[in-house]
Design a protein around this motif. Structure first.
Motif, PDB file in Angstrom:
ATOM      1  N   ALA A   1       0.827  -1.206   0.000  1.00 37.31           N
ATOM      2  CA  ALA A   1       0.000   0.000   0.000  1.00 37.31           C
ATOM      3  C   ALA A   1       0.863   1.259   0.000  1.00 37.31           C
ATOM      4  O   ALA A   1       0.603   2.210  -0.753  1.00 37.31           O
ATOM      5  CB  ALA A   1      -0.918  -0.011   1.224  1.00 37.31           C
ATOM      6  N   LEU A   2       1.890   1.282   0.845  1.00 35.63           N
ATOM      7  CA  LEU A   2       2.797   2.422   0.896  1.00 35.63           C
ATOM      8  C   LEU A   2       3.445   2.659  -0.464  1.00 35.63           C
ATOM      9  O   LEU A   2       3.492   3.790  -0.966  1.00 35.63           O
ATOM     10  CB  LEU A   2       3.866   2.186   1.971  1.00 35.63           C
TER      11      LEU A   2
ATOM     12  N   PHE B   1       0.635   8.232   3.232  1.00 37.47           N
ATOM     13  CA  PHE B   1       1.739   7.547   2.543  1.00 37.47           C
ATOM     14  C   PHE B   1       2.506   8.527   1.659  1.00 37.47           C
ATOM     15  O   PHE B   1       3.733   8.514   1.614  1.00 37.47           O
ATOM     16  CB  PHE B   1       1.214   6.401   1.675  1.00 37.47           C
ATOM     17  N   GLY B   2       1.753   9.355   0.936  1.00 35.90           N
ATOM     18  CA  GLY B   2       2.386  10.261  -0.017  1.00 35.90           C
ATOM     19  C   GLY B   2       3.048  11.466   0.617  1.00 35.90           C
ATOM     20  O   GLY B   2       4.104  11.908   0.159  1.00 35.90           O
ATOM     21  N   PHE B   3       2.455  11.998   1.689  1.00 33.43           N
ATOM     22  CA  PHE B   3       2.944  13.258   2.245  1.00 33.43           C
ATOM     23  C   PHE B   3       3.738  13.098   3.538  1.00 33.43           C
ATOM     24  O   PHE B   3       4.477  14.007   3.923  1.00 33.43           O
ATOM     25  CB  PHE B   3       1.763  14.213   2.487  1.00 33.43           C
ATOM     26  N   ALA B   4       3.599  11.974   4.234  1.00 36.50           N
ATOM     27  CA  ALA B   4       4.288  11.802   5.517  1.00 36.50           C
ATOM     28  C   ALA B   4       5.370  10.726   5.441  1.00 36.50           C
ATOM     29  O   ALA B   4       6.538  10.981   5.759  1.00 36.50           O
ATOM     30  CB  ALA B   4       3.276  11.458   6.617  1.00 36.50           C
ATOM     31  N   LEU B   5       5.022   9.526   4.989  1.00 38.74           N
ATOM     32  CA  LEU B   5       5.992   8.427   4.969  1.00 38.74           C
ATOM     33  C   LEU B   5       6.911   8.489   3.751  1.00 38.74           C
ATOM     34  O   LEU B   5       8.136   8.339   3.885  1.00 38.74           O
ATOM     35  CB  LEU B   5       5.266   7.074   4.995  1.00 38.74           C
ATOM     36  N   GLY B   6       6.328   8.702   2.586  1.00 31.15           N
ATOM     37  CA  GLY B   6       7.110   8.691   1.356  1.00 31.15           C
ATOM     38  C   GLY B   6       8.310   9.631   1.380  1.00 31.15           C
ATOM     39  O   GLY B   6       9.442   9.216   1.081  1.00 31.15           O
TER      40      GLY B   6
END
Length: 573
Positions: A223-224, A276-281
């Motif tokens: 998912a990430l 996922f897109g703005f924090a982890l990625g």
């Protein structure tokens, strides 16, 4: 100039059990039947339709059964890191023990399985090299591996070139002749499918460990990767993302992902796809941009929550450094853009270069400038390992397939580009420094030929105007959980005209607003991040047109509706 338009709707849809507004939102994204909202694993596409997957399983079988040595060769972005972690975690679950990985440092080796990287890999004496999120263009690298007596399994999702590598097996939904229906799969989901097929084969041979090697526990990684790699969220990808999110919210999460969420200030039980897109990625990508992606991979591989948290903090610090570097580069790039604009000769295909730009940040720089000028953009930096060469990172807009555009440049001016690769919206390339000016001119000519004036107009697609009665917490909550949202399945954005009741700067570059719909007495809070200080605050303007998301703002335990502004302009009607 940005133009706001409403997304077109199909003639018919059957989503009668949903809120009327949500019906229209889904229908505008191609969802016309409620069955298309059933995001269960049983609806995933079958792995059997992937070309080359049986041969891939036969290559991997001795890694589990005979403990042959496998070396996973990854990539230095989120998709590459998650693909590497998933391959190793999955094979461990199935009983393999001789597992290792190697990720090319972008500053030493560049992208993919190169002959130089194979020389490093050969020292580890693997029986099999498995590429993840790369390899489809590694013709020379695969040949070098075979010369060293090493078999190669390529798993990738990028578009194939004119020549395929002579690998022992290739699994890539975008290779010629592959019938897998989702051409939008990211590299990590391709690896996930390979592991599903291998598990099935081991089950058939009665070689699975007693625990059963449940592949669903790796869906948070898939998912990430799917969201962070910005691949289109088709039905298959929405299933993968939704199932990964559900596992994270239920506490069934890799310690590394949990740690990254906590460092970013996100509660795992309330995670949504945009996190996922703005924090982890960005935190994972920072390792590959500034240093070595091995730190990100080790974070994703760790089963020790305290160690994972320590590595997540290191990644967070790298991301802070990346932001500082990027902000300086962005200011310099905009100076060049403004010079073009002042002379009224902004290229259709825009190339930017400065000798001291950081090679690891040019991709995100190209993306930022592309968003500002709505042009295909290629940002270049000096190659730190090869004097006299430039590395370029390209980002495109709708209407121009970037890899095909670079291919046309190459055909028009053979030898101008040393090497290139990528897909529709992003690509990478290498030039001799002395060829930069000629390349910029030819690239602009190609873009001018392929893009018309209408395509160069920046359009903001919205889901129409909300009625005053729809500015509610209930609808904002429903929209938040109605995803997963992402590329080609975007979060709902609405448009409207408002009276500008209050406006003030907070946090240096953010505009805090109180807005009143022109047809209502309702007062609404709004926030517009990273405003242009030359335009806002604008105390001469009473009426504004806005594009916005309806969101839930939580502060000190209280929730209220907030408009997250995506575009704001003085209303001259």
């Amino acid at each position: 100039m940005k133009h706001i338009i409403s997304r077109p709707l199909p003639a018919h849809w059957q989503l009668n059990s949903l809120h009327p507004r949500l019906q229209r939102i889904y229908a505008a994204r191609g969802v016309t039947r409620e069955q298309q909202l059933e995001l269960q694993l049983k609806h995933l596409l079958p792995w059997q339709t992937l070309k080359g997957i049986d041969a891939a399983v036969e290559l991997l079988l001795p890694v589990v059964r005979d403990q042959q040595k496998l070396l996973v060769v990854g990539d230095f972005d989120v998709d590459g890191a998650t693909s590497t972690a998933l391959a190793i975690r999955a094979l461990k679950l199935m009983g393999a023990t001789q597992l290792d990985y190697l990720v090319p440092n972008r500053f030493d080796f560049g992208y993919g399985l190169s002959p130089e990287l194979v020389a490093v890999a050969a020292r580890r004496q693997p029986d099999l090299i498995m590429t993840v999120d790369n390899g489809i263009a590694s013709v020379a690298g695969v040949a070098a591996a075979h010369q060293a007596g090493i078999k190669v399994l390529v798993t990738d999702h990028h578009l194939a070139g004119d020549e395929l590598p002579a690998a022992d097996a290739i699994v890539n939904p975008n290779q010629p002749g592959c019938e897998f229906a989702s051409k939008a799969a990211c590299g990590c989901s391709v690896v996930f499918y390979v592991m599903l097929a291998l598990r099935s084969r081991l089950l058939q041979l009665d070689l699975l460990p007693a625990a059963g090697a449940n592949m669903a526990q790796l869906l948070d990684l898939v998912a990430l990767a799917t969201v962070a790699d910005v691949v289109p969220l088709d039905y298959n990808n929405r299933i993968l993302v939704e199932q990964g999110l559900r596992r994270i919210r239920a506490g069934q999460v890799q310690p590394g992902i949990d740690a990254l969420l906590r460092v970013a200030g996100k509660a795992p039980e309330r995670v949504v796809s945009s996190d996922f897109g703005f924090a982890l990625g960005p935190r994972l990508n920072a390792a590959g941009r500034l240093d070595d992606m091995s730190l990100g991979i080790e974070c994703l591989l760790s089963d020790d929550s305290r160690l994972a948290l320590s590595m997540a903090h290191e990644l967070d610090e790298l991301n802070r450094s990346r932001r500082e570097i990027e902000q300086g580069m962005q200011q310099q790039a905009m100076t060049y853009v403004q010079q073009f604009q002042a002379a009224d000769n902004l290229p259709t295909g825009l190339c930017l270069y400065q000798a001291d730009w950081h090679q690891g940040v040019i991709g995100i720089l190209a993306s930022r400038i592309k968003d500002k000028v709505h042009r295909p953009v290629i940002a270049f930096a000096a190659d730190e390992q090869n004097a006299g060469e430039l590395k370029g990172s390209a980002r495109s807009i709708s209407g121009l397939h970037m890899r095909d555009a670079l291919d046309e440049v190459d055909k028009r001016s053979p030898g101008l580009i040393k090497k290139f690769g990528g897909h529709a919206m992003a690509a990478g390339l290498t030039l001799n420094a002395g060829c930069y000016q000629q390349f910029a001119e030819v690239f602009d000519q190609v873009c001018r030929r392929q893009l018309n004036d209408e395509q160069l107009q920046q359009v903001i697609e919205t889901d129409g105007e909300l009625e005053p009665a729809e500015f509610t917490l209930a609808l904002a909550r429903e929209l938040k959980w109605a995803g997963p949202w992402g590329q080609a399945f975007p979060e709902p954005v609405f448009s409207g005209r408002f009276r500008l009741v209050q406006q003030r700067i907070v946090g240096e570059r953010h505009l805090k607003l109180v807005l009143q719909p022109v047809s209502s007495e309702l007062l609404l809070d709004g926030i517009y991040f990273n405003i242009d200080p030359a335009c806002w605050p604008n105390h001469q303007t009473e009426l504004v047109s806005a594009a916005f998301q309806l969101e839930v703002n939580e502060f000190r335990g209280q929730q209220n509706v907030q408009l997250l502004i995506r575009h704001l302009a003085a209303d001259i009607n």
